[in-house]
Each structure stands twice: as C-alpha cells, then as structure tokens.
Design an enzyme around this catalytic site. Structure first.
Site, PDB file in Angstrom:
ATOM      1  N   ARG A 167       0.846  -1.207   0.000  1.00 44.28           N
ATOM      2  CA  ARG A 167       0.000   0.000   0.000  1.00 44.28           C
ATOM      3  C   ARG A 167       0.877   1.251   0.000  1.00 44.28           C
ATOM      4  O   ARG A 167       0.586   2.234  -0.675  1.00 44.28           O
ATOM      5  CB  ARG A 167      -0.915   0.006   1.229  1.00 44.28           C
ATOM      6  CG  ARG A 167      -1.689   1.310   1.332  1.00 44.28           C
ATOM      7  CD  ARG A 167      -2.661   1.350   2.495  1.00 44.28           C
ATOM      8  NE  ARG A 167      -3.310   2.658   2.559  1.00 44.28           N
ATOM      9  CZ  ARG A 167      -4.297   2.958   3.387  1.00 44.28           C
ATOM     10  NH1 ARG A 167      -4.756   2.053   4.227  1.00 44.28           N
ATOM     11  NH2 ARG A 167      -4.828   4.163   3.390  1.00 44.28           N
ATOM     12  N   ASN A 198     -10.717  -4.324  -0.690  1.00 45.57           N
ATOM     13  CA  ASN A 198     -10.589  -3.209  -1.633  1.00 45.57           C
ATOM     14  C   ASN A 198      -9.630  -3.572  -2.769  1.00 45.57           C
ATOM     15  O   ASN A 198      -8.916  -4.554  -2.670  1.00 45.57           O
ATOM     16  CB  ASN A 198     -10.051  -1.984  -0.880  1.00 45.57           C
ATOM     17  CG  ASN A 198     -11.193  -1.118  -0.366  1.00 45.57           C
ATOM     18  OD1 ASN A 198     -12.215  -0.977  -1.017  1.00 45.57           O
ATOM     19  ND2 ASN A 198     -11.007  -0.555   0.812  1.00 45.57           N
ATOM     20  N   CYS A 228     -19.100  -1.502   0.835  1.00 47.24           N
ATOM     21  CA  CYS A 228     -18.173  -0.452   1.250  1.00 47.24           C
ATOM     22  C   CYS A 228     -18.862   0.332   2.352  1.00 47.24           C
ATOM     23  O   CYS A 228     -20.037   0.665   2.240  1.00 47.24           O
ATOM     24  CB  CYS A 228     -17.872   0.466   0.067  1.00 47.24           C
ATOM     25  SG  CYS A 228     -16.848   1.881   0.533  1.00 47.24           S
ATOM     26  N   ASP A 229     -18.119   0.635   3.409  1.00 49.03           N
ATOM     27  CA  ASP A 229     -18.761   1.347   4.520  1.00 49.03           C
ATOM     28  C   ASP A 229     -18.520   2.853   4.487  1.00 49.03           C
ATOM     29  O   ASP A 229     -18.946   3.573   5.369  1.00 49.03           O
ATOM     30  CB  ASP A 229     -18.333   0.770   5.875  1.00 49.03           C
ATOM     31  CG  ASP A 229     -16.830   0.795   6.076  1.00 49.03           C
ATOM     32  OD1 ASP A 229     -16.140   1.404   5.237  1.00 49.03           O
ATOM     33  OD2 ASP A 229     -16.340   0.212   7.058  1.00 49.03           O
ATOM     34  N   HIS A 267     -16.793   4.464  -4.282  1.00 47.79           N
ATOM     35  CA  HIS A 267     -15.932   5.634  -4.025  1.00 47.79           C
ATOM     36  C   HIS A 267     -16.128   6.709  -5.091  1.00 47.79           C
ATOM     37  O   HIS A 267     -15.210   7.470  -5.384  1.00 47.79           O
ATOM     38  CB  HIS A 267     -14.445   5.232  -3.943  1.00 47.79           C
ATOM     39  CG  HIS A 267     -14.112   4.468  -2.690  1.00 47.79           C
ATOM     40  ND1 HIS A 267     -12.844   4.032  -2.398  1.00 47.79           N
ATOM     41  CD2 HIS A 267     -14.889   4.071  -1.663  1.00 47.79           C
ATOM     42  CE1 HIS A 267     -12.854   3.387  -1.238  1.00 47.79           C
ATOM     43  NE2 HIS A 267     -14.083   3.398  -0.785  1.00 47.79           N
ATOM     44  N   TYR A 298     -14.608  10.785  -1.738  1.00 51.04           N
ATOM     45  CA  TYR A 298     -13.520  10.344  -2.621  1.00 51.04           C
ATOM     46  C   TYR A 298     -13.488  11.117  -3.931  1.00 51.04           C
ATOM     47  O   TYR A 298     -12.485  11.071  -4.642  1.00 51.04           O
ATOM     48  CB  TYR A 298     -13.638   8.851  -2.925  1.00 51.04           C
ATOM     49  CG  TYR A 298     -13.115   7.977  -1.819  1.00 51.04           C
ATOM     50  CD1 TYR A 298     -11.778   7.585  -1.772  1.00 51.04           C
ATOM     51  CD2 TYR A 298     -13.955   7.536  -0.811  1.00 51.04           C
ATOM     52  CE1 TYR A 298     -11.301   6.782  -0.756  1.00 51.04           C
ATOM     53  CE2 TYR A 298     -13.489   6.735   0.224  1.00 51.04           C
ATOM     54  CZ  TYR A 298     -12.160   6.359   0.243  1.00 51.04           C
ATOM     55  OH  TYR A 298     -11.690   5.576   1.257  1.00 51.04           O
ATOM     56  N   ARG A 337      -0.618   8.084   3.876  1.00 53.08           N
ATOM     57  CA  ARG A 337      -1.643   7.474   4.731  1.00 53.08           C
ATOM     58  C   ARG A 337      -1.213   6.070   5.195  1.00 53.08           C
ATOM     59  O   ARG A 337      -1.480   5.670   6.332  1.00 53.08           O
ATOM     60  CB  ARG A 337      -2.951   7.394   3.930  1.00 53.08           C
ATOM     61  CG  ARG A 337      -4.123   6.839   4.688  1.00 53.08           C
ATOM     62  CD  ARG A 337      -4.827   7.862   5.553  1.00 53.08           C
ATOM     63  NE  ARG A 337      -5.809   7.186   6.392  1.00 53.08           N
ATOM     64  CZ  ARG A 337      -5.731   7.053   7.699  1.00 53.08           C
ATOM     65  NH1 ARG A 337      -4.737   7.589   8.366  1.00 53.08           N
ATOM     66  NH2 ARG A 337      -6.655   6.412   8.376  1.00 53.08           N
TER      67      ARG A 337
END
Length: 443
Positions: free
Chosen positions: A93, A147, A169-170, A200, A266, A286
């Site tokens: 990531r 994801n 997706c929350d 998103h 997003y 992040r």
C-alpha cells in the site's frame, strides 16, 4: 433458532478484532455457533487469533473458534465468508501511494494508479476465496470488504458471474452517520437515502426521515458551510490539519460543483487531483499513518490480551461502521428486506448507463441477495464522469484476465487522475517493477 458459522478471511487484518467484537455484540440479533479465521500468513494471523480466542471465551464460551491456514478446514461448514484481505499488506500500500506521487499524480489506496495497482493484486486473491467457498460450502455467501471494491466487483462479475458474493463499502455509511449528526439525528438509520454511482464515486440525490420529510435542504446547508465535518470538530481542530479533517471539510468544494446532489468524499481525487498531490507528503503517506497508528495499536492490544490472559481493560473497540456487515448477513439469513447501499450489476438501476457496470445503489436485501432499486436517469455531468471511471475499471480487469500491458496502459491513460499517456506509461513501468511478485506477468 439456527446459529451461524462464519469464516473471517483475512484473519490477520487489523480490522478482524473489530469484526469479532461486533459479532459478539450482536449475538441476540445474529446467533453464532462457530467463528473461524483464515489467512495465508500464519504468524500474523496468530497474533490476532490468540487474542480473539480469549475475547470469544470470555464473552460467548459456547462459540467454537478455529484459526487456520488450511482452506479446506476454513471453508468447510460455513454460512458466511466475511472477506477483507490485503494482498501485499501495508508495505505494498505504501508503494501504491508513494510511486504515483513521484510523477505528480494522486497517490491513494483505491483511487487512480494506486487503486489500479492494488486492484491488480486483489483480483486473484478474492477469486481464490470464492473458489474455496464454492468448493467446500457451496451454499454460503461471501460478504466482501476487500478493496478496491469497484475493481474487485467488476472482476467477480466478469470472471465468477454466478458466485454468491456481495461487495460492500462502509464509506457511504460513515458519511451518512455524519449527515445524521449534523442535523441532530441519532443515527443514519433514521434516514432513507437515494444514491447512485460507482464505488468511491457517487452522489446522494434524496434523503428523507422515516416519515418522508425532506432532509436534503438542512444537510446541504451544513455541507455548504462545513463539508462533512461536524461543527464541534471544526471548532476543536483549528490547530490540526489531519488528512481526514481535510477530506471531510473538502466536501463543501465538491458540493459546490453540483449543488443538486451531495458528493462522496472520494470525488476530491477526481475533481481536485493537483490539490490532493500538493497536500500529500511524499515521504509519509496514509499507509505510514496506518502502520504507525492503527497497526501498532491493534497488534499491541492483542499482545497485551494474550500476555494477561484476559481482555479486561482492552482498548480494542468496535469500528463505527462495523454493524453494517451484520445487518447484511441478517438481511440474507432472515429475509429482512433491509434497504442497504451495495455494489451490484446495473441492469437498468441507472437507466441511461451501461447495464454491465457495477454500480453502487440502494438495494432491498433478502434471502436471494440484493435487489437493486431503480434510480432513474442521471445527469450528463455525473454520467460523463462515471463512463470514464467504469471504463478504467473494466480495462483493469481485462488487463488482469488477458495479462495485457496495453490495456493496463490504456486504463492508466484514461484515469482522470493521470495527466497524459506518457506519464501513464512511466508510472505503469514503475508499478510493474514494484508488483512483480503479485501481478500476472504482462505481455
């Protein structure tokens, strides 16, 4: 009353303890006889599993618990697979976020080149889980949080068209909680929403209370001033510039672009990509925040529980949106016909849009899974953006399936976050190199 058997795929995830706590918290609504963990990294899973075993023993000693790396053991005799895997872990990531920033392009986990790179890693992992589920528990449902949900959903539609998987997706749930609080409601469950988009990448068009009164004017007024930040946060955070505070407050600029709807946060990466790059720290993204914060916290708390032999005084907590996955499992198990935002094949839900697109819309959920609610025609602005983005997602899945360098280059070129085909090619070559252990070999 039937008790359910669940396997959490991605047992070593930092989100796993939250899901376990949430399941334990909802046993009166959703009784469980067995919880299993499955992961392909035993050492990582073991740290989480040993702590969760103590949590389960203390709160519901009759629930059987097992953590395994053996697919047969994990997927046999289960009703639900709750999947949240991260192929390549946080180390990859970090590269998803940092490589694009070197080229002046948005570096984000699910949007733009980072999301494309992550998608190319996730597809194979999620398909493998579906195949295990269908082999060992063919009647089970997979509730997938893995994801990037948009690319994963398109891959399952195209490559496993008959699988019982629901991609969720929350993020919209989290935004709806903020909307509710901003106008004095206790919970998003006091609202009924209409919404359309891709994951998103969507917009709310109508929000009402349970009596049918229109809440949009009040919420819009708040968003035009504060975005999705709450007033007290704005007052408290004058001296902080945390990435999430910026994201929530930025919603007021997104809203200004189309004041007829309310935007998903997003969209900032697509409306204001240069600004997102300017705000980013290329040396500390992040992923670094999560590794230094959430990951250390969760693994540290799990280690304490194991050391003390009890969860008493633990700082582990249920994630704010965790009940969403229980609501979904209940809706299927008990045919509750709850209304939920899910990622489903369009098939006319958005009338003037590709029927094969995986769209995020309200659905009524029952024993047969989700039934999408028709959202009607959408305006040209949103349709244009969605056409571009869904083409990116479809090209990525085709690139994975066909091992096509060309199609992945096209996907990157088409992304609204990438300035031109030249940058797209340089970026792609850097991502190919970084992902050589995870992607199919492209031709």
């Amino acid at each position: 009353m039937k008790k359910f058997s669940i396997v959490i795929a991605g047992g070593g995830s930092t989100f796993t303890p939250g899901i376990v706590l949430m399941l334990l918290n909802n046993l009166d609504r959703f009784p469980i006889r067995q919880i299993k963990f499955y992961d392909n990294l035993d050492s990582r899973q073991r740290q989480i599993a040993d702590a969760c075993e103590i949590l389960i023993k203390e709160n519901a000693p009759d629930i059987k618990f097992l953590a395994t790396t053996d697919p047969k053991e994990a997927f046999t005799d289960v009703d639900f697979v709750m999947a949240h895997i991260r192929v390549g872990l946080y180390a990859m990531r970090e590269l998803d976020e940092k490589i694009p920033l070197k080229y002046g392009v948005v570096g984000q986990e699910t949007c733009g080149p980072g999301g494309i790179a992550y998608g190319m890693r996730s597809i194979g992992g999620v398909l493998e889980l579906i195949d295990y589920m269908e082999k060992y528990s063919p009647d089970a449902w997979m509730l997938n949080y893995s994801n990037p949900a948009a690319i994963v959903a398109e891959a399952t539609r195209k490559l496993r068209p008959n699988s019982k998987i629901i991609n969720i997706c929350d993020m919209p749930v989290g935004i709806e909680e903020r909307m509710a609080k901003s106008i004095g409601l206790n919970s998003r469950k006091e609202m009924v929403v209409r919404y359309y988009g891709l994951n998103h990448f969507g917009w709310w068009t109508d929000i009402r209370d349970l009596e049918g009164n229109d809440l949009m004017p009040q919420i819009k007024q708040h968003v035009s001033q504060y975005g999705y930040s709450l007033k007290e946060e704005v007052e408290e955070s004058q001296h902080t510039d945390a990435s999430w505070m910026d994201t929530f407050s930025k919603a007021k600029d997104l809203y200004a672009v189309d004041p007829d709807t309310l935007p998903n946060t997003y969209l900032k990466y697509y409306y204001y990509p240069q600004e997102a790059v300017e705000h980013a720290n290329p040396d500390y993204t992040r992923a670094n925040e999560v590794m230094d914060g959430r990951e250390k916290h969760v693994f540290g708390e799990c280690a304490k529980i194991v050391e003390k032999g009890t969860s008493e005084g633990t700082a582990l907590e249920i994630d704010e949106h965790a009940s969403y996955i229980v609501d979904l499992a209940r809706a299927i198990a008990y045919n509750t016909h709850e209304r939920m935002l899910l990622i489903v094949e369009n098939n006319g839900a958005v009338v003037n849009f590709d029927d094969t697109a995986m769209v995020e819309v309200p659905c009524i959920v029952g024993v047969n899974g989700p039934e999408p609610l028709v959202q009607g025609q959408i305006p040209r602005f949103q349709k244009g953006l969605m056409e571009q983005q869904v083409a990116v997602e479809k090209l990525v899945v085709e690139a994975w399936a066909e091992k096509s360098y060309q199609k992945l280059w096209q996907a990157l070129t088409l992304s609204k976050t990438v300035p031109n085909a030249g940058v797209a090619k340089e970026l792609l070559d850097a991502l190919v190199e970084a992902n050589k252990d995870f992607w199919p070999e492209l031709k």
